[in-house]
Design a protein around this motif. Sequence first.
Motif, PDB file in Angstrom:
ATOM      1  N   LEU A 228      -2.068   4.874  -2.712  1.00 36.93           N
ATOM      2  CA  LEU A 228      -2.954   4.132  -1.825  1.00 36.93           C
ATOM      3  C   LEU A 228      -2.861   2.626  -2.061  1.00 36.93           C
ATOM      4  O   LEU A 228      -2.959   1.840  -1.117  1.00 36.93           O
ATOM      5  N   PHE A 231      -0.559   0.145   0.011  1.00 37.47           N
ATOM      6  CA  PHE A 231      -0.870  -0.309   1.366  1.00 37.47           C
ATOM      7  C   PHE A 231      -1.755  -1.544   1.293  1.00 37.47           C
ATOM      8  O   PHE A 231      -2.642  -1.636   0.443  1.00 37.47           O
ATOM      9  N   ARG A 233      -4.801  -4.118   2.197  1.00 29.30           N
ATOM     10  CA  ARG A 233      -6.179  -3.905   2.623  1.00 29.30           C
ATOM     11  C   ARG A 233      -6.318  -4.308   4.096  1.00 29.30           C
ATOM     12  O   ARG A 233      -5.895  -5.388   4.500  1.00 29.30           O
ATOM     13  N   CYS A 234      -6.923  -3.418   4.866  1.00 28.51           N
ATOM     14  CA  CYS A 234      -7.113  -3.700   6.287  1.00 28.51           C
ATOM     15  C   CYS A 234      -8.300  -2.907   6.799  1.00 28.51           C
ATOM     16  O   CYS A 234      -8.821  -2.024   6.105  1.00 28.51           O
ATOM     17  N   LYS A 235      -8.732  -3.207   7.997  1.00 27.51           N
ATOM     18  CA  LYS A 235      -9.846  -2.502   8.601  1.00 27.51           C
ATOM     19  C   LYS A 235      -9.442  -1.067   8.939  1.00 27.51           C
ATOM     20  O   LYS A 235      -8.257  -0.746   9.079  1.00 27.51           O
ATOM     21  N   THR A 236     -10.438  -0.210   9.076  1.00 23.46           N
ATOM     22  CA  THR A 236     -10.175   1.202   9.347  1.00 23.46           C
ATOM     23  C   THR A 236      -9.377   1.382  10.635  1.00 23.46           C
ATOM     24  O   THR A 236      -8.451   2.206  10.694  1.00 23.46           O
ATOM     25  N   ASP A 238      -7.211  -0.507  11.914  1.00 23.35           N
ATOM     26  CA  ASP A 238      -5.845  -1.019  11.819  1.00 23.35           C
ATOM     27  C   ASP A 238      -4.967  -0.215  10.862  1.00 23.35           C
ATOM     28  O   ASP A 238      -3.815  -0.581  10.646  1.00 23.35           O
ATOM     29  N   ARG A 239      -5.505   0.850  10.267  1.00 23.91           N
ATOM     30  CA  ARG A 239      -4.719   1.621   9.316  1.00 23.91           C
ATOM     31  C   ARG A 239      -3.641   2.437  10.021  1.00 23.91           C
ATOM     32  O   ARG A 239      -3.850   2.975  11.112  1.00 23.91           O
ATOM     33  N   THR A 240      -2.491   2.549   9.359  1.00 24.12           N
ATOM     34  CA  THR A 240      -1.431   3.405   9.875  1.00 24.12           C
ATOM     35  C   THR A 240      -1.743   4.857   9.510  1.00 24.12           C
ATOM     36  O   THR A 240      -2.662   5.152   8.744  1.00 24.12           O
ATOM     37  N   HIS A 243      -1.362   5.394   5.821  1.00 14.34           N
ATOM     38  CA  HIS A 243      -2.492   4.811   5.100  1.00 14.34           C
ATOM     39  C   HIS A 243      -3.709   5.736   5.175  1.00 14.34           C
ATOM     40  O   HIS A 243      -4.384   5.981   4.169  1.00 14.34           O
ATOM     41  N   ARG A 244      -3.983   6.275   6.349  1.00 17.80           N
ATOM     42  CA  ARG A 244      -5.123   7.184   6.499  1.00 17.80           C
ATOM     43  C   ARG A 244      -4.936   8.438   5.656  1.00 17.80           C
ATOM     44  O   ARG A 244      -5.885   8.936   5.042  1.00 17.80           O
ATOM     45  N   VAL A 247      -5.709   7.574   2.045  1.00 18.98           N
ATOM     46  CA  VAL A 247      -7.156   7.471   1.830  1.00 18.98           C
ATOM     47  C   VAL A 247      -7.787   8.852   1.757  1.00 18.98           C
ATOM     48  O   VAL A 247      -8.625   9.133   0.883  1.00 18.98           O
TER      49      VAL A 247
END
Length: 404
Positions: A228, A231, A233-236, A238-240, A243-244, A247
């Motif tokens: 994790l 990746f 840090r970005c907003k929910t 904007d996650r690929t 990345h999801r 998480v």
Amino acid sequence: MIRAYKFLLRPTVRQVQALSEMLRDHCSLYNGALQERRDAYRHPSKTSVRYGEQSAQLKEIRAFDPENQGRWSFSSQQATLRRLDRAMQAFFRRVRSGDAPGCPRFRGVSWFNTVDFPKDGDGCRWDSTPHDPVTRVRLQGVGHVKVHQHRPVPGRVKTVSVKREGRKWFVVLTAEQEQPDPLPATGSVVGIDLGIANFLADSDCTFVPNPRHDRRAAVKLQAAQQALSRFPRCKTKDRTANHRRAVEKVAQLHGKVRRQRLDHAHKAALGLVRTHDVIAHEDLRIRNMSKAPAPKPDLDKAGAFLPNGAAAKAGLNRSINDAGWGVFLTILHAKAESAGREVIAVDPRNTSRTCPACGHIAKENRPTQEKFHCVACGHTAHADTVGALNVLRAGLVRRNAYPV
């Protein structure tokens, strides 16, 4: 008495979307109310905004934004404002007592996972289709959602809450019930000593090993958290996809550890409640026990610090949190109340340094983690058993001094 029940929801795709929108809009309401309180406090007049004033604004908010705020239950929105009010009251209470205040923070959409309905029938309805063999709960703005009810709910349902855990959705009920019949008396009393090497030792020389769930999952957790961390840090939103998934993997592992710890606590507490009439335990201040040590400034060098054992204390803190003493004691008290048992909390000071044979108190009585050897009379025993015996004696003294 009030009991809580938690059941898995089985929503449709459209209902999942509606549930997510409900959490999003309640989160927006929470953040807006928090911003109003902050702005009022920062104003030169130091104006304070309370729950009553913010609740009175709900009618205007719902009329101004009917698509987002107007379609949800008015009572659930009031419950969200009460949630913020409790957080603010706790903040000012910590300020007055001199503790670390920890001001309430703005919540991201992924941090806001619960919506409360204060009364069954007001914005929600438990078992909304009683003639249907499938149990359903009706939620305003969402519809009739299927519930996997794995056990009956006796009594009258008081409150309903919807909770999101990862990709799963749950409904949490509180039901008012009559006090159940107590379990048959056994005539047994016991004292317990909570620890790290052994999760629990009682005065009958019985030991419950520490499962160390967090340590057993440490390798998988480390690998998932390292994946994790790669990746940015970005907003929910904007996650690929990768990345999801990373998480969700970390959340799944933490959730499994949490469920294992909870299951172990339930089984250990149930065994004690079924066997003993009176249970004495140490009144532990777990939050204080797991605090990081205070830094030690080096007076000879400006900006430098002396060693304070922070690394060793960090390992001990992880072990304390992994044991889950607080969860276990909460469950123990709840089960004892339902079974008609008596639980007594006693002062933990010197319970592992006091000789049960002669009463001598000394640090030297415990030369190692497991061994107890009294320097006065020579009494030898397991240190955790000695602690449990002293806890039992202190509990019986307190029980006789303050009879129920």
